[in-house]
Design a protein around this motif. Structure first.
Motif, PDB file in Angstrom:
ATOM      1  N   ASN A   1      27.377  -2.509 -10.212  1.00  0.00           N
ATOM      2  CA  ASN A   1      25.888  -2.164  -9.688  1.00  0.00           C
ATOM      3  C   ASN A   1      24.897  -3.141 -10.183  1.00  0.00           C
ATOM      4  O   ASN A   1      23.834  -3.205 -10.305  1.00  0.00           O
ATOM      5  CB  ASN A   1      25.279  -0.766 -10.033  1.00  0.00           C
ATOM      6  N   ALA A   2      25.401  -4.327 -10.747  1.00  0.00           N
ATOM      7  CA  ALA A   2      24.568  -5.515 -10.998  1.00  0.00           C
ATOM      8  C   ALA A   2      24.537  -6.850 -10.283  1.00  0.00           C
ATOM      9  O   ALA A   2      25.592  -7.032  -9.573  1.00  0.00           O
ATOM     10  CB  ALA A   2      24.676  -5.838 -12.463  1.00  0.00           C
ATOM     11  N   ASN A   3      23.722  -7.453  -9.952  1.00  0.00           N
ATOM     12  CA  ASN A   3      23.734  -8.587  -9.235  1.00  0.00           C
ATOM     13  C   ASN A   3      23.185  -9.836 -10.045  1.00  0.00           C
ATOM     14  O   ASN A   3      22.668 -10.746  -9.506  1.00  0.00           O
ATOM     15  CB  ASN A   3      22.950  -8.679  -7.757  1.00  0.00           C
ATOM     16  N   ASP A   4      23.357  -9.663 -11.331  1.00  0.00           N
ATOM     17  CA  ASP A   4      22.814 -10.862 -12.226  1.00  0.00           C
ATOM     18  C   ASP A   4      23.917 -11.374 -13.487  1.00  0.00           C
ATOM     19  O   ASP A   4      23.439 -11.807 -14.602  1.00  0.00           O
ATOM     20  CB  ASP A   4      21.339 -10.375 -12.976  1.00  0.00           C
ATOM     21  N   TRP A   5      24.992 -11.125 -12.927  1.00  0.00           N
ATOM     22  CA  TRP A   5      26.080 -11.684 -13.642  1.00  0.00           C
ATOM     23  C   TRP A   5      26.100 -13.158 -13.897  1.00  0.00           C
ATOM     24  O   TRP A   5      25.662 -13.866 -13.105  1.00  0.00           O
ATOM     25  CB  TRP A   5      27.258 -11.487 -13.164  1.00  0.00           C
ATOM     26  N   VAL A   6      25.871 -13.458 -15.257  1.00  0.00           N
ATOM     27  CA  VAL A   6      25.983 -14.911 -15.669  1.00  0.00           C
ATOM     28  C   VAL A   6      27.150 -15.301 -16.422  1.00  0.00           C
ATOM     29  O   VAL A   6      27.566 -14.147 -17.406  1.00  0.00           O
ATOM     30  CB  VAL A   6      24.762 -15.135 -16.361  1.00  0.00           C
ATOM     31  N   LEU A   7      27.819 -16.190 -16.234  1.00  0.00           N
ATOM     32  CA  LEU A   7      28.921 -16.718 -16.682  1.00  0.00           C
ATOM     33  C   LEU A   7      28.426 -17.183 -18.327  1.00  0.00           C
ATOM     34  O   LEU A   7      27.613 -18.020 -18.550  1.00  0.00           O
ATOM     35  CB  LEU A   7      29.657 -17.869 -16.111  1.00  0.00           C
ATOM     36  N   ILE A   8      29.165 -16.474 -19.453  1.00  0.00           N
ATOM     37  CA  ILE A   8      28.693 -17.212 -20.580  1.00  0.00           C
ATOM     38  C   ILE A   8      29.609 -17.835 -21.277  1.00  0.00           C
ATOM     39  O   ILE A   8      29.327 -19.165 -21.902  1.00  0.00           O
ATOM     40  CB  ILE A   8      28.419 -15.992 -21.778  1.00  0.00           C
ATOM     41  N   LYS A   9      30.946 -17.747 -21.190  1.00  0.00           N
ATOM     42  CA  LYS A   9      32.007 -18.469 -21.951  1.00  0.00           C
ATOM     43  C   LYS A   9      33.095 -18.235 -21.218  1.00  0.00           C
ATOM     44  O   LYS A   9      33.518 -17.285 -20.464  1.00  0.00           O
ATOM     45  CB  LYS A   9      32.299 -17.859 -23.312  1.00  0.00           C
ATOM     46  N   SER A  10      33.970 -19.223 -21.240  1.00  0.00           N
ATOM     47  CA  SER A  10      35.171 -19.386 -20.296  1.00  0.00           C
ATOM     48  C   SER A  10      36.406 -20.162 -21.292  1.00  0.00           C
ATOM     49  O   SER A  10      36.053 -21.015 -21.984  1.00  0.00           O
ATOM     50  CB  SER A  10      35.219 -20.031 -19.025  1.00  0.00           C
ATOM     51  N   ILE A  11      37.661 -19.461 -21.454  1.00  0.00           N
ATOM     52  CA  ILE A  11      38.760 -20.111 -21.817  1.00  0.00           C
ATOM     53  C   ILE A  11      39.893 -20.403 -20.922  1.00  0.00           C
ATOM     54  O   ILE A  11      40.106 -19.501 -20.193  1.00  0.00           O
ATOM     55  CB  ILE A  11      39.248 -19.431 -23.022  1.00  0.00           C
TER      56      ILE A  11
END
Ligand SMILES: [Zn+2]
Length: 206
Positions: free
Chosen positions: A115-125
């Protein structure tokens, strides 16, 4: 190898490199052998309830359930395990993707996952066996997992009420302790402290 087995393997494009002959092996020995030889499937195994003799490394009959073929392959793929955050919902998401990260995030937001549309990528491996590592990290955070059935969405299994710091230290510790080779590691935000949400334990998940 009998003709039936051969045809099944061909039909599902399973190559010789991926299979092992289970003849004479106990289930226990077989599992070890498959792991050490990096084999995904075995033939001449014990019969399933329908009499088939081809199984995946996890012991499932892939004749009864061919979807298991895709699943085990996917689990061995290279991908990005990521941490994302939603400020509006105060959620952290642990996920993995084999498609480019920006594609993945526009899709997450357009589908309003959790139910969110403000997902932001913070970190990736980026790593091999990304799917397996994703599951393992989600399990380590399970006590913070949101109530899944609220959204009727399998992806709510990947959403947690915890801080970015909690998710990140869990992820870092997991990679370090298990000595998992990292292909690439990136922090995508300058200000991840905005994602210092409260760690809320879900009593149903303990
Ligand atoms: Zn079967």
């Amino acid at each position: 190898m009998d003709t039936e087995t051969k045809l099944f393997l061909e039909k599902h494009k399973i190559t010789k490199r991926e299979v092992i002959d289970a003849k004479g092996q106990t289930m226990y020995q077989l599992a070890d052998l498959m792991k050490s030889e990096n084999k995904l499937f075995a033939y001449n195994t014990t019969q399933c309830s329908k009499g088939h003799t081809i199984r995946s490394r996890s012991g499932h009959c892939i004749v009864c359930r061919p979807a298991g073929i895709t699943f085990i392959r996917r689990s061995l793929e290279t991908g990005n395990v990521y941490i994302a955050g939603s400020i509006s919902k105060q959620y952290i998401k642990i996920g993995m993707t084999t498609v480019p990260l920006d594609h993945r995030f526009s899709r997450l937001n357009s589908r309003r996952v959790g139910n969110a549309n403000d997902w932001v990528l913070i970190k990736s491996i980026k790593c091999d066996f990304a799917n397996m590592h994703e599951f393992a990290i989600q399990e380590l955070l399970r006590k913070y997992r949101i109530e899944g059935d609220k959204y009727g969405d399998v992806e709510s299994q990947e959403i947690f009420r915890c801080s970015y710091e909690k998710a990140n230290s869990t992820l870092e510790k997991y990679f370090e302790e298990n000595e998992i080779p990292i292909i690439e590691k990136k922090t995508h935000l300058y200000n991840p402290e905005k994602y210092a949400f409260r760690n809320l334990i879900n009593p149903r998940n303990i």
